[in-house]
Scaffold this motif. Structure first.
Motif, PDB file in Angstrom:
ATOM      1  N   ILE A 182      -1.499   2.037 -13.709  1.00 38.24           N
ATOM      2  CA  ILE A 182      -1.973   2.909 -12.626  1.00 38.24           C
ATOM      3  C   ILE A 182      -1.687   4.363 -12.974  1.00 38.24           C
ATOM      4  O   ILE A 182      -2.531   5.246 -12.789  1.00 38.24           O
ATOM      5  CB  ILE A 182      -1.306   2.528 -11.278  1.00 38.24           C
ATOM      6  CG1 ILE A 182      -1.789   1.155 -10.811  1.00 38.24           C
ATOM      7  CG2 ILE A 182      -1.588   3.590 -10.213  1.00 38.24           C
ATOM      8  CD1 ILE A 182      -1.141   0.671  -9.530  1.00 38.24           C
ATOM      9  N   SER A 201       2.686   4.168  -1.645  1.00 41.81           N
ATOM     10  CA  SER A 201       2.294   4.778  -2.918  1.00 41.81           C
ATOM     11  C   SER A 201       3.252   5.882  -3.330  1.00 41.81           C
ATOM     12  O   SER A 201       3.896   6.519  -2.500  1.00 41.81           O
ATOM     13  CB  SER A 201       0.874   5.353  -2.791  1.00 41.81           C
ATOM     14  OG  SER A 201       0.430   5.857  -4.024  1.00 41.81           O
ATOM     15  N   ASN A 250      -7.153   9.087  -7.330  1.00 41.35           N
ATOM     16  CA  ASN A 250      -6.021   8.187  -7.102  1.00 41.35           C
ATOM     17  C   ASN A 250      -6.504   6.798  -6.690  1.00 41.35           C
ATOM     18  O   ASN A 250      -6.061   5.775  -7.243  1.00 41.35           O
ATOM     19  CB  ASN A 250      -5.104   8.765  -6.018  1.00 41.35           C
ATOM     20  CG  ASN A 250      -3.856   7.913  -5.824  1.00 41.35           C
ATOM     21  OD1 ASN A 250      -3.171   7.580  -6.777  1.00 41.35           O
ATOM     22  ND2 ASN A 250      -3.579   7.543  -4.579  1.00 41.35           N
ATOM     23  N   CYS A 303       5.165   4.055 -10.070  1.00 37.66           N
ATOM     24  CA  CYS A 303       4.118   3.049  -9.934  1.00 37.66           C
ATOM     25  C   CYS A 303       3.965   2.309 -11.258  1.00 37.66           C
ATOM     26  O   CYS A 303       4.578   2.684 -12.271  1.00 37.66           O
ATOM     27  CB  CYS A 303       2.791   3.679  -9.510  1.00 37.66           C
ATOM     28  SG  CYS A 303       2.198   4.965 -10.637  1.00 37.66           S
ATOM     29  N   ARG A 325      -4.508   7.087 -13.443  1.00 38.66           N
ATOM     30  CA  ARG A 325      -4.426   8.242 -12.542  1.00 38.66           C
ATOM     31  C   ARG A 325      -4.496   9.544 -13.336  1.00 38.66           C
ATOM     32  O   ARG A 325      -5.213  10.483 -12.967  1.00 38.66           O
ATOM     33  CB  ARG A 325      -3.125   8.166 -11.735  1.00 38.66           C
ATOM     34  CG  ARG A 325      -3.005   9.209 -10.643  1.00 38.66           C
ATOM     35  CD  ARG A 325      -1.708   9.041  -9.901  1.00 38.66           C
ATOM     36  NE  ARG A 325      -1.743   7.906  -8.996  1.00 38.66           N
ATOM     37  CZ  ARG A 325      -0.661   7.282  -8.531  1.00 38.66           C
ATOM     38  NH1 ARG A 325       0.537   7.666  -8.913  1.00 38.66           N
ATOM     39  NH2 ARG A 325      -0.782   6.277  -7.691  1.00 38.66           N
ATOM     40  N   ASN A 373       0.809  -1.229   0.000  1.00 40.49           N
ATOM     41  CA  ASN A 373       0.000   0.000   0.000  1.00 40.49           C
ATOM     42  C   ASN A 373       0.840   1.276   0.000  1.00 40.49           C
ATOM     43  O   ASN A 373       0.297   2.380   0.024  1.00 40.49           O
ATOM     44  CB  ASN A 373      -0.951   0.000   1.205  1.00 40.49           C
ATOM     45  CG  ASN A 373      -2.089  -0.998   1.019  1.00 40.49           C
ATOM     46  OD1 ASN A 373      -2.618  -1.139  -0.088  1.00 40.49           O
ATOM     47  ND2 ASN A 373      -2.445  -1.698   2.074  1.00 40.49           N
ATOM     48  N   THR A 398       1.630   0.157  -6.616  1.00 44.12           N
ATOM     49  CA  THR A 398       1.575   1.603  -6.387  1.00 44.12           C
ATOM     50  C   THR A 398       2.960   2.145  -6.026  1.00 44.12           C
ATOM     51  O   THR A 398       3.158   3.357  -5.954  1.00 44.12           O
ATOM     52  CB  THR A 398       0.588   1.932  -5.245  1.00 44.12           C
ATOM     53  OG1 THR A 398       0.919   1.150  -4.089  1.00 44.12           O
ATOM     54  CG2 THR A 398      -0.839   1.639  -5.672  1.00 44.12           C
ATOM     55  N   TRP A 399       3.875   1.233  -5.748  1.00 38.46           N
ATOM     56  CA  TRP A 399       5.284   1.589  -5.500  1.00 38.46           C
ATOM     57  C   TRP A 399       6.101   0.597  -6.316  1.00 38.46           C
ATOM     58  O   TRP A 399       6.329  -0.529  -5.907  1.00 38.46           O
ATOM     59  CB  TRP A 399       5.608   1.501  -4.008  1.00 38.46           C
ATOM     60  CG  TRP A 399       7.054   1.736  -3.672  1.00 38.46           C
ATOM     61  CD1 TRP A 399       8.001   0.793  -3.393  1.00 38.46           C
ATOM     62  CD2 TRP A 399       7.723   2.997  -3.554  1.00 38.46           C
ATOM     63  NE1 TRP A 399       9.211   1.376  -3.131  1.00 38.46           N
ATOM     64  CE2 TRP A 399       9.071   2.740  -3.223  1.00 38.46           C
ATOM     65  CE3 TRP A 399       7.315   4.322  -3.726  1.00 38.46           C
ATOM     66  CZ2 TRP A 399      10.007   3.750  -3.039  1.00 38.46           C
ATOM     67  CZ3 TRP A 399       8.251   5.324  -3.549  1.00 38.46           C
ATOM     68  CH2 TRP A 399       9.579   5.031  -3.197  1.00 38.46           C
ATOM     69  N   VAL A 437      -6.107   3.223  -8.876  1.00 37.81           N
ATOM     70  CA  VAL A 437      -5.484   2.017  -8.328  1.00 37.81           C
ATOM     71  C   VAL A 437      -6.472   0.853  -8.356  1.00 37.81           C
ATOM     72  O   VAL A 437      -6.127  -0.275  -8.758  1.00 37.81           O
ATOM     73  CB  VAL A 437      -4.987   2.264  -6.886  1.00 37.81           C
ATOM     74  CG1 VAL A 437      -4.509   0.959  -6.244  1.00 37.81           C
ATOM     75  CG2 VAL A 437      -3.859   3.290  -6.882  1.00 37.81           C
TER      76      VAL A 437
END
Length: 459
Positions: A338, A329, A354, A334, A342, A327, A409-410, A358
């Protein structure tokens, strides 16, 4: 005179290899001059982490590695004619140069160290205890400034045990500990490269051993992806042997290797359904399938229990740290889907754009993954060991493509390592048409370029 003629003959025959080796050596020699260990000292916590190098230095190493990627592409068509022994020795030599380059752009190796020390030195559970609380640790002055020292480890229990073992070798010397981790991952990478050659051919070895993104992430930055790659490789190798010999014991070996990969890093769980569904192809009766499924369940349960036993079987707490990690972000770093959603939802002025981006992107991945499982279930794959193994590798590759493209997300460049492994093996399959091979090789290089260009944003 005869000796001179013999040498000249070898030079003429291997001129492509000599040109490739010379160009590669020059590039990595320049890389070493800019970024070797001696340029950094551990005199203060501010300069342990090499992300402090200037943006211009980041541009230099990106350009060098991009140029090396171009060199490997140019000489790919000659790779089948290259002497494997010469290539292998040269690969080890280049790896040995990179072994003395300080980690650049990633602090993960320091996370392996401080999380390993929680277990090895403080004799505490890193799934429960964070390094930030261990203020009396001898490395605390240097490591406490790192990211995520206030979080429990997100890695699998098997890797935590390995990290603890490596941390036990040099308890009070940080540089020696960093080097021991890098050396360990380097040796694992050598083993991976050799296994790729033995079981998937010289072209696959060439693409793996001289891919600058893989060399950079596995040897320079010392990521645990080398272990994941090793166990995924063993999964494919034992799977192929199982099909070839129609031997269920090899299926169990293959499953054990896959479980080891999962217990290193949980993303390897992605290919488990494909292993199971495709392994059923050689098991005809319902009774045999039930017996086989039960044996896999018992073996998997045993490996999970044994690996979590040193941590008081805190399985759910470890999964909680994985959930927290997933989780994290970033606005730019990302998965591309996504990023696309976004931008689109923000442009259309959606509320909570956002979260919406996701959610939609991960739903795309979920539907795609379910579709792949469905295709694997009804797949009419041949019982030929090569074809069935390649089918397994194809589905694994597509699953890794899906998760990299739409889930994180990362997202970091080293997440691409497992994808590159499966894609390299799939691309060099002898049964590919010339057009398929060119497209897949192009994909390998485009993905590698994408990974390297990420460091512009990490600079």
């Amino acid at each position: 005179m005869t000796t001179f003629k013999s040498i000249w003959k070898i030079i003429k025959e291997q001129q492509s290899l000599i040109l490739f080796s010379s160009a590669t050596l020059i590039i990595y020699a320049v890389f070493f001059i800019f970024f070797n260990f001696s340029h950094y000292t551990i005199t203060s916590p501010d300069n342990i982490y090499s992300n402090f190098i200037g943006y211009s230095d980041h541009i230099i190493f990106i350009l060098l590695l991009l140029f090396q990627l171009f060199i490997t592409l140019i000489f790919y068509k000659y790779s089948e004619k290259f002497s494997f022994k010469a290539l292998f020795v040269f690969f080890i030599f280049i790896g040995a140069i990179l072994l003395f380059v300080f980690p650049i752009g990633s602090s993960d190796i320091y996370a392996y160290i401080y999380q390993g020390r929680v277990m090895a030195i403080s004799h505490l559970n890193p799934f429960v205890t964070t390094y930030k609380t261990l203020i009396s640790d001898s490395f605390y002055h240097n490591l406490s400034i790192m990211q995520s020292t206030d979080r429990a480890t997100p890695y699998g229990p098997l890797f935590v045990i390995i990290s603890a073992g490596l941390c036990s070798i040099f308890k009070y010397n940080l540089i020696a500990t960093i080097f021991s981790f890098k050396l360990f991952f380097f040796l694992i990478t050598i083993l991976c490269a050799y296994l790729v050659y033995r079981h998937f051919g010289k072209k696959a070895f060439y693409l793996l051993a001289f891919n600058p993104l893989l060399l950079f992430e596995l040897i320079v930055n010392g990521h645990n992806e080398s272990l994941v790659i090793l166990f995924i490789l063993l999964t494919f190798i034992f799977f192929k042997k199982a099909v070839k010999n129609n031997n269920r014991t090899y299926y169990l070996f293959s499953f054990a290797a896959l479980m080891a990969a999962i217990l290193i890093k949980y993303t390897a769980l992605l290919i488990l359904p494909f292993f199971y569904l495709l392994s059923l192809h050689n098991i005809s009766t319902t009774r045999q399938r039930l017996k086989y499924s039960l044996s896999l369940f018992l073996l998997g349960s045993l490996m999970i229990i044994l690996s979590y036993l040193p941590f008081d079987l805190n399985i759910f707490k470890s999964l909680k740290s994985v959930s927290a990690q997933s989780n994290i972000s970033s606005a730019l770093l990302c998965s591309p889907l996504i990023l696309f959603f976004r931008g689109a939802t923000h442009y259309l002025s959606f509320n909570n754009y956002n979260l919406l981006a996701v959610t939609v992107s991960r739903l795309v991945f979920l539907f795609f993954y379910i579709y792949l499982i469905g295709r694997a279930r009804i797949s009419q794959a041949s019982k030929d060991p090569n074809k069935l193994t390649i089918t397994f590798i194809k589905f694994s590759t597509l699953a890794f493509v899906g998760i990299c493209a739409s889930f994180f997300t990362w997202f970091m460049p080293w997440y691409l390592c497992s994808l590159l492994l499966t894609l390299i093996i799939f691309a060099t399959n002898p049964e590919n048409s010339s057009r398929q091979e060119k497209l897949l090789i192009a994909s390998i290089y485009l993905i590698s370029i994408y990974g390297l260009l990420f460091y512009f944003f990490l600079g």
